[in-house]
Write a protein that holds these residues in place. Sequence first.
Motif, PDB file in Angstrom:
ATOM      1  N   THR A 233       5.375  -0.748   1.551  1.00 57.85           N
ATOM      2  CA  THR A 233       4.941   0.301   0.620  1.00 57.85           C
ATOM      3  C   THR A 233       5.159  -0.168  -0.817  1.00 57.85           C
ATOM      4  O   THR A 233       6.044  -0.975  -1.101  1.00 57.85           O
ATOM      5  CB  THR A 233       5.705   1.623   0.830  1.00 57.85           C
ATOM      6  N   ALA A 234       4.350   0.379  -1.728  1.00 55.21           N
ATOM      7  CA  ALA A 234       4.419  -0.032  -3.125  1.00 55.21           C
ATOM      8  C   ALA A 234       5.797   0.266  -3.713  1.00 55.21           C
ATOM      9  O   ALA A 234       6.318  -0.521  -4.511  1.00 55.21           O
ATOM     10  CB  ALA A 234       3.325   0.671  -3.932  1.00 55.21           C
TER      11      ALA A 234
ATOM     12  N   ALA B 132       0.840  -1.202   0.000  1.00 58.92           N
ATOM     13  CA  ALA B 132       0.000   0.000   0.000  1.00 58.92           C
ATOM     14  C   ALA B 132       0.881   1.261   0.000  1.00 58.92           C
ATOM     15  O   ALA B 132       2.095   1.147   0.051  1.00 58.92           O
ATOM     16  CB  ALA B 132      -0.894  -0.034   1.236  1.00 58.92           C
ATOM     17  N   PRO B 133       0.271   2.456  -0.055  1.00 58.62           N
ATOM     18  CA  PRO B 133       1.071   3.680  -0.036  1.00 58.62           C
ATOM     19  C   PRO B 133       1.843   3.896   1.257  1.00 58.62           C
ATOM     20  O   PRO B 133       2.867   4.579   1.262  1.00 58.62           O
ATOM     21  CB  PRO B 133       0.034   4.790  -0.216  1.00 58.62           C
TER      22      PRO B 133
END
Lengths: 541, 186
Positions: free
Chosen positions: A19-20, A9-10
């Motif tokens: 995080t991506a 996810a962000p």
Amino acid sequence: MILMYHKVAPQALTTWWVTADTFNQQMASLQAYEVVSLEAYDPANPKHAVITFDGVYENVYQFAFPILKKWGYPFELFVTGNVIGATNEFDNPEPLARFCTVEQLQKMTDCGGRLQWHTASHRRLDKNLNSQEIATELDVPETLRTQFPSPHFDWFAYPHGDHNQEIVSAVYSRFKGAVSCIAGNDHDKYQLNRLTITESTCLKSTTVSIIIANYNYGNYLPEAVDSVLTQTLPPDEIILIDDASTDSSPSIAKRYADQVRVVLNESNLGIVGCFNKAVSMASGDYIAILGADNRMRADYVERCKSALDREPNVAVAYTDMTIFGSRSSILASAVGATEIGTSIAERWPVFHWKFPEPTPEVLGKLDKENFIHGSSMYRRGVFVNVGGYMDGNGPEDHNLFKRMIAAGWEVFHVPHALIEYRQHSTSQANTVLNLQIELAHLRTQAVMINQAVANRDQRISELTQQLANRDQQIVDIFSSYSWKLTAPLRKVKQESVLLMPKLKHYVKVNIGIAKRIYYRLPVNWQQKIKSLVKNSLPSKK
Amino acid sequence: MSATNSVIQSKQSLDDFYATSDPWGYEKNSHDLRRKQELLSLLPSRVYQRTLDIGCGNGFLTFELPGHEVIGIDISDKAIHWAREAAKKSSHEERYKFVCSSLFELPDVLSGTFDLIIVTGVLYKQYIGNAISAAISTVDNFLNPGGILISCHINDWNPPRFPYNLLDMSVYPYREYHHHLEVYVK
């Protein structure tokens, strides 16, 4: 190795989130491995890697799937049956997240994903379960098996990693293999171990150093540096070396001192000397040199590093180029480059210059027709072994790459236009863009200076005000009644130095009278005299 | 690398912002009129079939984009509401479609690909956190090979670049910042 992810996810909200952007870097590192499906996985092969996700969370579909598609990797999705399309409210204290719907899972299986089973409810498979409960958890629903036939649902993942003997037997009869996340091993196909991947997991094995070499291209330097600073995969090291330019390059280079390593040669070393110096300062496994009048495309590092990671016999990865600049048409027609568009702002066409594959025929012509341009990415170790750049035998890059091939190394063609090659006018060094960039810089500087001046003006007025306040305080004191009243005290203190011997003599002579006077004085006078006398007496030690 | 503490602007604050139809005063201020002019003047002149405007707001730029079919998306449903109202008043209402969606929800909402994509003011860490690479790949899946992508962002906030060939770039003052405008061909 088998990698285990949960949420991508962000933001990394807990240890189960990655995080991506970190996920993308981890996926880039896997280019040095062979990413395979569980079906093809050989635990004894250190180059094999498998990507797995437990859940499967919707954020994997939104944030990891586009990245997996880009890299073209197969991946395994361990589905918990009861939560398809639901949320993870039950999973205290993890932040709320949705699970994928069947449609989202389907889209992922169309592009490299395989569904596997992670039980119906994710309950712990410990000794307290009876055979009915075990069956409920381990049996894949018919609807899912129909929509996703084998090789989907051939594998199983133990929730929380619990894999006691009874459970393993139950899994054995239903699946072709199973993975754990704790206390597994590398030889039992039904108890394979997995690596828990977190935000701080670094799978990186190779590093990249980019050198920006400048000589009197101050006008174009900001564009070159910006193109390296905005790479999709940031290089591990950036060195900006200036070969004693006589234009404003050194001061422009210093603007980037907090983002790159700036090296200003005191005297001009020439191309070979300057390049060799820069490479000797670099520590990356892979090197690429960018001329300060050119630019890199945003995926230069990502694609060239990937090529060298995948091909251990290759020493140099070369790319296609775009040709731009006021004289772009001249070179383009000479080399047969195709027009891909026009710059409206600069009024020049932009071309795509394709380079050939390194077939034996093409390699045979390397002496006369160089196709490995100077901004190719190469292995620093090989560079050192063949003696680095050398003077004398033709262009320094051509000469270097020929020696690498002669030493037995291969070259690789990356079929994307990753270098932007400027063909500029010799008389006119300014373009619309470099003037805009300089203007923007000056405007930003002006704003900062104005702000600093405003801050200083404010400080000056604050200090002036403080001085005025203090002046007023002094005037107030001098004109106050208490100042006038205490004038005699100040006189006593001043004159006490002269008074002391006289007083001593007087006291000595007139001790009785002195005493009587003393005891008639106001108390504060007594105290004053007492302390004066005390201070003048030799101290008792 | 870690992003656990960065603040991401909420949908609610964006909705509050769009409580009036033109909260920035786009229609009247010189900065936004300039950014519209810069983008439109660098837009390659071709025939576009499908155009996507990511971060369309109230349609400020959308209505002047070419394309037989123009779709605008924004995360704020108030902004989309105003855009739809404006579409009704335009002379080519059937060309325009507005969808309330975030960039990452788009694959579930839109199908097909586009030959022109505009991205304005979306790819900042305060909106999408550490998911720049996922954003670039998501946009990439919507763009035809040979298609045009235009990215317009505030330079000072370090926007990403796209992995396509650059045709045009422009840097110009915007309010107290500078804008970075890039025109790519895939």
